[in-house]
Design a protein around this motif. Structure first.
Motif, PDB file in Angstrom:
ATOM      1  N   ARG A 179       2.085   0.221   8.463  1.00  0.00           N
ATOM      2  CA  ARG A 179       1.226  -0.959   7.893  1.00  0.00           C
ATOM      3  C   ARG A 179       1.120  -0.500   6.563  1.00  0.00           C
ATOM      4  N   ALA A 180       1.457   0.515   6.052  1.00  0.00           N
ATOM      5  CA  ALA A 180       1.478   0.615   4.416  1.00  0.00           C
ATOM      6  C   ALA A 180       2.872   0.027   3.966  1.00  0.00           C
ATOM      7  N   LEU A 181       3.903   0.192   4.641  1.00  0.00           N
ATOM      8  CA  LEU A 181       5.136  -0.525   4.503  1.00  0.00           C
ATOM      9  C   LEU A 181       4.988  -1.902   4.273  1.00  0.00           C
ATOM     10  N   TYR A 182       4.286  -2.664   5.088  1.00  0.00           N
ATOM     11  CA  TYR A 182       4.049  -4.056   5.456  1.00  0.00           C
ATOM     12  C   TYR A 182       3.310  -4.375   3.902  1.00  0.00           C
ATOM     13  N   HIS A 183       2.350  -3.645   3.451  1.00  0.00           N
ATOM     14  CA  HIS A 183       1.872  -4.114   2.239  1.00  0.00           C
ATOM     15  C   HIS A 183       2.575  -3.872   0.850  1.00  0.00           C
ATOM     16  N   LEU A 184       3.506  -2.705   1.186  1.00  0.00           N
ATOM     17  CA  LEU A 184       4.450  -2.387  -0.187  1.00  0.00           C
ATOM     18  C   LEU A 184       5.656  -3.449   0.050  1.00  0.00           C
ATOM     19  N   ASP A 185       6.014  -4.216   1.265  1.00  0.00           N
ATOM     20  CA  ASP A 185       7.059  -5.332   1.123  1.00  0.00           C
ATOM     21  C   ASP A 185       6.244  -6.412   0.485  1.00  0.00           C
ATOM     22  N   ALA A 186       4.950  -6.576   0.426  1.00  0.00           N
ATOM     23  CA  ALA A 186       4.289  -7.522  -0.312  1.00  0.00           C
ATOM     24  C   ALA A 186       4.088  -7.255  -1.388  1.00  0.00           C
ATOM     25  N   ASP A 187       4.506  -6.388  -2.211  1.00  0.00           N
ATOM     26  CA  ASP A 187       4.214  -6.055  -3.601  1.00  0.00           C
ATOM     27  C   ASP A 187       2.806  -5.467  -3.921  1.00  0.00           C
ATOM     28  N   ASP A 188       2.047  -5.035  -2.870  1.00  0.00           N
ATOM     29  CA  ASP A 188       0.718  -4.608  -2.995  1.00  0.00           C
ATOM     30  C   ASP A 188       0.473  -3.004  -3.096  1.00  0.00           C
ATOM     31  N   ASP A 189       1.023  -2.487  -4.206  1.00  0.00           N
ATOM     32  CA  ASP A 189       0.909  -0.991  -4.196  1.00  0.00           C
ATOM     33  C   ASP A 189      -0.368  -0.372  -4.001  1.00  0.00           C
ATOM     34  N   GLU A 190      -1.353  -0.821  -4.526  1.00  0.00           N
ATOM     35  CA  GLU A 190      -2.656  -0.232  -4.372  1.00  0.00           C
ATOM     36  C   GLU A 190      -3.089  -0.303  -2.832  1.00  0.00           C
TER      37      GLU A 190
END
Length: 981
Positions: A179-190
């Motif tokens: 799930r974290a990698l999904y957000h990371l791919d969306a450039d949402d580090d926070e």
């Protein structure tokens, strides 16, 4: 080659499978699993074969061999279809769980068509539906495939993440990472970091977590300003994945992190440590991730203009950074192209480009205690010199030779750079010596270079080599007709020969006698020498004074003070008369040092104050760091730590202008570390210790450097900086001469022992136990040092017991006892045996009581031996501690009457605290013994009245003595007894 005995029956097979399961993943475990699967074919029962195949698939999966895992699973699936009754509930669960393993293995192989991947997911879904299982794991695999291919993942993510987890879902930690990698791919580090938090905080973990999540989270942490957190996670996360083929992608991301934080040298060090991954990773997907991380690092190093540096790469050839980068780029580009061709997208090439195009995120982040630059990893790196010095080296060869001699005559530190340049020029093929009267013959220059080499050898305490080089230089000077230089070289040869090792007793007397003889020889040589220039005669006088100063240091004899001062006066008068500034200040520095060694610290301060005023006014400036350093040491001796800190800090600031060996920078850092400890600044002390060690290493004093690193490691462990300690020791133990076995084996063992203790402190019991066991086996052969073996074997025994391995623990304790018989270690062995007994009784209760009592009997014999030998323990009294442990052990075994009797004996041996007692450890030990006795008596023997009386008496006693803290646990127990009564 077989790795295990061939099992003759199913019991032996199961036992062999259990033993193999305890091995680390890798070739040995995999080969053994293959042999056991083959052996299982011989039995008529199918269930042993199922267990063997499951073990084999696990070995392939975590050994990074994805091509073989699906083949083994196909056999398991066939067995399930043909004989479903063989699979009980646990085996059935395992089978359906491993559909996901196969899906992941197929994704990692670019030769598997995309249609086959989708077909496998369909097969998995159909099987799950037929078995009545929830489909969330199937949707998870569908999302992973979409993310791998580079499709729009939004719908696939919602179909998976929106469903309730099931028993067959990936563990919580793995799903958090996805799930974290999904957000990371969306450039949402926070958001990615918020999602990762339970894993990064250690609340969720599994076989691959948190190491996998950590490797991905490093750059987002930097981008969001959490550099300290990233640093800490890098240390712990890297250690969890290093050298592991199934986590090569994670290693690659740690290399990338080093490259983007100004830690290129550490990155090259970690690359060397993971060289095995170039050849051992069989997963193309993992290899692509690893090689891309490697390329990011190599690209960064090459961009800094250091493409010529050595780099660890594929076996079979020697690599430079530039050469390896070209090789890695070609292989990684090919892998990315193969995946993209299979998937019909450009996702993998795009991801590679994005990683390679990243700019550094920080100019410099101190990742480890051992901060190193790229110059430190260059082969045969020359000692660092100040930037100002490089400009002082003339280009013209005749000018360079003349300049080197002028600087050497002055004692100027810049001479070192000139001699280094000349060594390179003279050694080059086709060297042509200038035909210039101002330069003289080649024999003279070769003699100069030999003399400089001798001085550097002496600085490394290679005294025999230095003496030989000085003698050879003297012969060359004679050939060149330079009699004064020849005499001075022979004089220098005498002093190292007098520098015999030894600190106490006969050795110190021998050293003092040798220095007396060296001084006499120097005086004779001085009297017989002809053609000495004033600066050469001053140097001879300096050598005479130095010999007597070294004798005073060795002997500490008050009668040896006056001769030193007399020689110093001769030198000072001569240097003053001839206006040799450097020798004037050198003489006064020797005088101050003599006062300091003789114990007259105020006189030393007076001399140093006056000398510093002269140096600031007239120079030479390069004497300021050493003079300030000596004043700092003297002030420390006068117990003025703050003034010492100020002097040593200023000394270091000034030393930065000069080559570190000339300014004695390593010694300054070591002295400042000692002062910082006195000022209760341990973190600052740690920085100075590591810097001192690195400078010693650069200057060739490798033994001293590793000793200093050992001290730094112990201090970092004392400070609770466990990962820093492990990273430091890993780096030091990877040094070429350590790895090649060229360093003193006892010093290496000391470093490894510190690492084992740090691993234990970091709760990595498996790694700690392996290191302790290896050290115990090696130290068993130390016939000249059985006491150290006893200590190591004892620590090994305690760690094995902590892990529940009581049989091996008892064997290790037996080794310790045998070594103790030759070189007693009463306190350590008693403590070890008591702890083994406690752990065994705590783990096994009444069943473990006989073995625990046997261990305590051994501890009793040691206490008897200690008493007979007149040994007095520095910590707990051996007899009272033994009685207390008898109480605890019997209490664990529910032998409460025996336990109470033992505890009362312990209390009698301890004796009640007295009014004048200031030993808080004794008070605490007594209070704890009272508490345990009351617990046994009041709760387990159900006699609350005497137990409460015991507590009340102890509380009154402790309160009257002002030990209120020690009453808290007693008061709490009293409240519990009253409540339950």
């Amino acid at each position: 080659m077989p790795t295990a005995p061939h099992p003759q029956n199913t019991d032996e097979l199961y036992q062999a499978l259990q033993e193999n399961d305890r091995r680390p993943y890798g070739r040995t475990r995999t080969v053994t699993a293959e042999e056991l699967a083959e052996a299982a074919e011989q039995f008529a029962e199918p269930r042993p074969l199922v267990h063997a195949l499951l073990e084999l698939q696990e070995a392939y999966t975590y050994g990074s061999e994805p091509r073989k895992s699906p083949v083994v699973f196909a056999r398991l699936l066939t067995l399930f279809d043909e004989q479903p009754d063989v699979f009980d509930e646990r085996l059935r669960h395992t089978l359906f769980w491993r559909f996901k393993w196969v899906a992941n293995a197929l994704i990692a192989l670019p030769e598997i068509p995309l249609a086959s991947l989708r077909q496998w997911l369909t097969e998995m879904r159909d099987r799950y539906e037929k078995a009545g299982l929830e489909l969330q794991p199937c949707y998870a695999q569908a999302y992973r495939l979409a993310a791998h291919v580079g499709e729009d993942t939004h719908l696939a993510y919602e179909l998976w993440a929106g469903r309730t987890r099931t028993r067959l879902s990936d563990c919580e930690a793995c799903e958090i990472c996805e799930r974290a990698l999904y957000h990371l791919d969306a450039d949402d580090d926070e958001r990615a970091l918020r999602t990762w938090q339970p894993v990064l905080d250690g609340k969720e973990s599994c076989q691959e977590e948190p190491a996998r999540s950590v490797s991905y989270a490093l750059l987002p942490l930097l981008r969001t300003g959490a550099a300290d957190r990233a640093r800490a996670l890098h240390l712990s996360g890297y250690r969890a994945c290093r050298r592991n083929p199934s986590m090569s992608g994670e290693v690659g991301r740690h290399l990338e992190f080093c490259a983007l934080t100004g830690n290129e040298a550490r990155g090259l060090e970690l690359l060397a440590e993971n060289r095995n991954l170039f050849d051992e990773v069989d997963s193309p997907l993992d290899l692509l991730a690893f090689l891309t991380g490697v390329e990011v690092l190599l690209q960064r190093v090459e961009s800094l203009g250091r493409g010529e540096l050595p780099a660890a790469g594929y076996a079979g050839r020697t690599w430079t950074v530039a050469g390896l980068r070209a090789e890695v780029r070609g292989r990684a580009d090919d892998l990315a192209a193969r995946f993209d061709a299979r998937n019909g997208t450009t996702a993998h090439a795009d991801r590679r480009r994005a990683r390679l195009d990243r700019a550094p995120l920080l100019d410099a982040l101190e990742l480890t205690l051992r901060t190193r630059a790229l110059d430190d990893v260059a082969p045969a790196a020359a000692p660092a010199v100040a930037a100002r010095t490089a400009a002082a080296v003339p280009e013209s060869l005749p000018e360079l030779i003349v300049r080197a001699r002028q600087l050497d005559e002055e004692g100027h530190p810049d001479a070192a750079a000139c001699w280094a340049r000349l060594r390179t020029l003279v050694a080059a093929p086709g060297y042509a010596h200038p035909d210039d009267p101002a330069v003289g013959p080649l024999a003279r220059l070769r003699a100069d270079l030999l003399e400089d080499e001798a001085g550097r050898a002496g600085g490394r305490e290679e005294f025999d080599a230095a003496a030989a080089l000085y003698e050879e230089a003297a012969v060359r000077y004679d050939e060149a007709g330079a009699a004064g230089h020849a005499a001075l070289a022979r004089a220098c040869a005498l002093l190292p020969a007098g520098g015999l090792p030894g600190e106490h007793g006969d050795a110190a007397e021998e050293r003092a006698a040798a220095l007396t003889a060296a001084h006499a020889a120097l005086v004779r040589l001085h009297e017989e020498a002809t053609g000495l220039a004033p600066y050469q005669e001053a140097r001879l006088l300096r050598l005479r004074a130095t010999a007597l100063g070294m004798r005073l240091q060795a002997s500490r004899d008050e009668e040896h003070v006056a001769p030193v001062l007399a020689e110093v006066d001769l030198l000072l008068a001569f240097a003053t008369r001839h206006d040799i500034t450097g020798q004037v200040s050198g003489a006064r520095l020797l005088r101050a040092g003599t006062y300091a060694v003789s114990g007259d610290l105020p006189a030393a301060i007076t001399e140093l104050d006056a000398l510093l005023d002269e140096l600031k006014a007239h120079g030479p400036a390069w004497h300021l760091p050493r003079t300030l350093g000596l004043r700092g040491r003297v002030r420390f001796g006068l117990k003025d730590a703050r003034a010492a800190h100020a002097d040593l800090s200023e000394s270091l600031r000034l030393a930065a202008d000069w080559p570190s060996d000339a300014a004695g920078t390593a010694r300054l850092h070591a002295d400042l570390a000692q002062v910082c400890m006195r000022l209760d600044r341990p973190d600052e002390a740690l920085r100075h210790l590591t810097r001192s060690a690195e400078l010693e290493l650069r200057h060739g004093s490798r033994f001293d450097a590793f000793c200093t690193y050992s001290n730094a490691a112990q201090l970092s462990l004392d400070l609770g900086r466990v990962e820093d300690c492990i990273a430091l020791l890993d780096s030091v133990l990877a040094e070429p001469d350590v790895a090649a076995g060229e360093l003193d084996d006892r010093l290496v063992a000391q470093l490894r022992l510190a690492r084992a203790r740090a691993l234990h402190a970091g709760e990595d019991l498996k790694a700690a136990t392996a290191e302790y066991a290896a050290l115990a086996a090696e130290s068993a052969g130390w016939d000249d040092d059985p006491g150290s073996h006893a200590m190591i074997a004892a620590e090994t025994a305690m760690l094995l017991a902590e892990a529940g391995e009581f049989g091996p623990a008892r064997e290790a304790a037996g080794q310790a006892l045998a070594a103790h018989a030759r070189d007693p270690r009463y306190e350590q062995l008693s403590s070890c045996l008591r702890e083994l007994a406690r752990l065994q009784a705590q783990h096994q209760g009444a069943e473990g009581l006989p073995d625990a009592l046997a261990l305590l009997a051994d501890a009793g014999r040691i206490a008897d031996e200690a008493r007979a030998a007149g040994y007095r323990a520095r910590g707990r009294d051996l007899d009272s501690a033994l009685a207390y442990e008898h109480g605890r052990v019997n209490a664990y075994a529910r032998e409460y009457e025996t336990a109470l009797t033992a505890l009362e004996k312990a209390l009698a041996l301890l004796g009640e605290p007295e009014p004048e007692a200031h030993d808080r450890e004794h008070v605490g030990e007594w209070a704890e013994c009272v508490r345990l006795a009351a617990l046994v008596e009041g709760l387990y023997l159900e006699r609350p009245v005497p137990a409460l009386a015991r507590i009340d008496g102890a509380v009154s006693r402790l309160t009257a003595l002002g030990h209120a803290e020690e009453t808290e646990s007693l008061t709490a127990l009293a409240g519990r007894l009253r409540d339950e009564g």
